[in-house]
Design a protein around this motif. Structure first.
Motif, PDB file in Angstrom:
ATOM      1  N   SER A  53     -89.633 -46.395 -98.358  1.00 39.30           N
ATOM      2  CA  SER A  53     -89.783 -47.567 -97.503  1.00 39.30           C
ATOM      3  C   SER A  53     -89.391 -47.179 -96.087  1.00 39.30           C
ATOM      4  N   PHE A  70     -88.731 -48.612 -92.234  1.00 40.04           N
ATOM      5  CA  PHE A  70     -88.392 -49.843 -91.534  1.00 40.04           C
ATOM      6  C   PHE A  70     -88.522 -49.644 -90.031  1.00 40.04           C
ATOM      7  N   ASP A  71     -89.175 -50.600 -89.370  1.00 40.00           N
ATOM      8  CA  ASP A  71     -89.290 -50.532 -87.916  1.00 40.00           C
ATOM      9  C   ASP A  71     -88.058 -51.178 -87.275  1.00 40.00           C
ATOM     10  N   ASP A  99     -87.620 -54.066 -86.205  1.00 37.74           N
ATOM     11  CA  ASP A  99     -87.394 -55.425 -86.696  1.00 37.74           C
ATOM     12  C   ASP A  99     -87.008 -55.444 -88.164  1.00 37.74           C
ATOM     13  N   SER A 118     -88.747 -54.457 -90.666  1.00 37.75           N
ATOM     14  CA  SER A 118     -89.885 -54.796 -91.511  1.00 37.75           C
ATOM     15  C   SER A 118     -90.361 -53.518 -92.209  1.00 37.75           C
ATOM     16  N   PRO A 119     -90.462 -53.517 -93.540  1.00 41.19           N
ATOM     17  CA  PRO A 119     -90.771 -52.270 -94.250  1.00 41.19           C
ATOM     18  C   PRO A 119     -92.267 -51.993 -94.369  1.00 41.19           C
ATOM     19  N   THR A 120     -92.602 -50.734 -94.428  1.00 38.80           N
ATOM     20  CA  THR A 120     -93.900 -50.250 -94.875  1.00 38.80           C
ATOM     21  C   THR A 120     -93.631 -49.357 -96.075  1.00 38.80           C
TER      22      THR A 120
END
Length: 372
Positions: A33, A35-36, A38, A40-42
């Motif tokens: 995972s 995370f940016d 913010d 927010s995961p990809t």
């Protein structure tokens, strides 16, 4: 159509005649995972599975059939390529929900092997080779990363010869998998300069030469040498792995150097990787090298907390092109290694990218590997 049914059909045809059937393989799977800023995961997940079935017709002759499945991804131009989990950022990873996560098993080669004498094997079929592989965990795949030559394939003939006492070598020649108009020749020989119970020194020179009107790559030859030294003193052990590689790029030689020292004392381990490539400064570094970075430095002290568990702290410095300012970055993380049984490993990891040019700040994941 290159499907799984073909290799198993060939193996089944040999069952009635073979004295023994063996199945070998390697399974690599991971998930991460990213995370940016913010948080927010990809999410991405990948696997690479290799299977090899070998039918021993008698004690001296065998036939092997290989199959492989590998997750894939499509880049911004629509090109499809094999994917991989990257601890630094999610490029080239197969996103969750992507069709590339579920791929077919493909026929990956056939090989006939005849043990002519105790120290000489004659081989024919689909042969693969590489030289100058990394121990650095992220670049261990020789199909992508190498100091001397990345993994190449050919269909042809070869010989594998020698012994542990006097050295072992191989020589292959055949039609290259790259294009229909190219031939490839590869040779290497591992020479044991020191071969004691507590001390080993092995030199391995290699050469890879390809010729034809269209060879499918920008360089005709690659040559280099690997040096592997290790020494043991009861609880203290250390080793040095060093590699030099040379190949031409637009008529100018590109030199690649790798130094990987390591040591172990009781429960403490220390591993280090230093890689640097001397390139032609008139061109970008990326097409001249067989790695993602022109300069890499990585160090990881680790501690064996149990015979089946160890923990490491890693620091890495990456510079894709030393002639370009501002594209380097730092990565720090932790790795937790589990060893359930022999030839298996599970790794939990997390880390942080110290760079303004990479979308991913924090990343975490797990990977598993088993050989059988």
């Amino acid at each position: 159509m290159r499907k799984l049914i073909l290799p198993f059909a060939l193996v089944s045809a040999s069952l009635a005649f073979a004295a023994e059937i063996e199945l070998h393989g390697s399974v690599n799977a991971d998930y991460a995972s990213y995370f940016d800023s913010d948080f927010s995961p990809t999410n991405a997940a990948n696997q690479d599975i290799d299977l090899e079935a070998t039918a021993h017709m008698d004690e001296n002759f065998s036939v092997s059939v290989m199959a492989n499945t590998h997750t894939s991804y499509s880049d911004t131009n629509g090109n499809t390529d094999a994917s991989e989990t990257r601890r630094h950022y999610f490029a080239r990873s197969t996103a969750m929900g992507d069709d590339g996560k579920y791929t077919d098993f493909n026929f990956d080669g056939v090989q006939f092997r005849w043990n002519v004498t105790r120290e000489v094997d004659f081989v024919f079929g689909d042969l693969t080779y590489s030289a100058g592989a990394f121990n650095y965990y992220y670049w261990r795949d020789p199909a992508r990363y190498a100091v001397i030559t990345r993994e190449e394939g050919l269909r042809g003939v070869g010989a594998e010869f020698g012994s542990e006492k006097y050295g072992q070598g191989k020589a292959y020649i055949g039609a290259s998998d790259d294009t229909e108009h190219s031939m490839a020749v590869f040779a290497s020989y591992s020479l044991p300069m020191l071969n004691h119970v507590d001390e080993h020194l092995i030199l391995t020179p290699s050469i890879d030469w390809m010729f034809g009107d269209d060879i499918g790559r920008g360089y005709h030859y690659v040559l280099g040498t690997e040096v592997d030294y290790s020494k043991s003193f009861e609880k203290f052990n250390y080793g040095i792995y060093a590699v030099w590689g040379l190949h031409p790029y637009k008529g100018i030689g590109v030199h690649s150097f790798l130094l990987e020292p390591s040591m172990n004392y009781d429960f403490f381990n220390l591993g280090l990787t230093y890689f640097y490539a001397i390139t032609d400064t008139d061109y970008e570094a990326a097409p001249q090298i067989f790695t993602d970075d022109q300069l890499l430095f990585a160090v990881e002290p680790s501690f064996n907390l149990h015979k089946k568990f160890s923990m490491g702290v890693s620091y890495e410095y990456h510079d894709p092109d030393t002639e370009i300012n501002g594209n380097s970055y730092h990565f720090g993380g932790m790795n937790f290694y589990l060893y359930p049984t022999m030839k298996s490993e599970i790794v939990f990891w997390f880390g942080y990218n110290f760079s303004d040019d990479i979308d991913t700040d924090f990343a975490m994941g797990i990977s598993g590997k088993a050989d059988f």
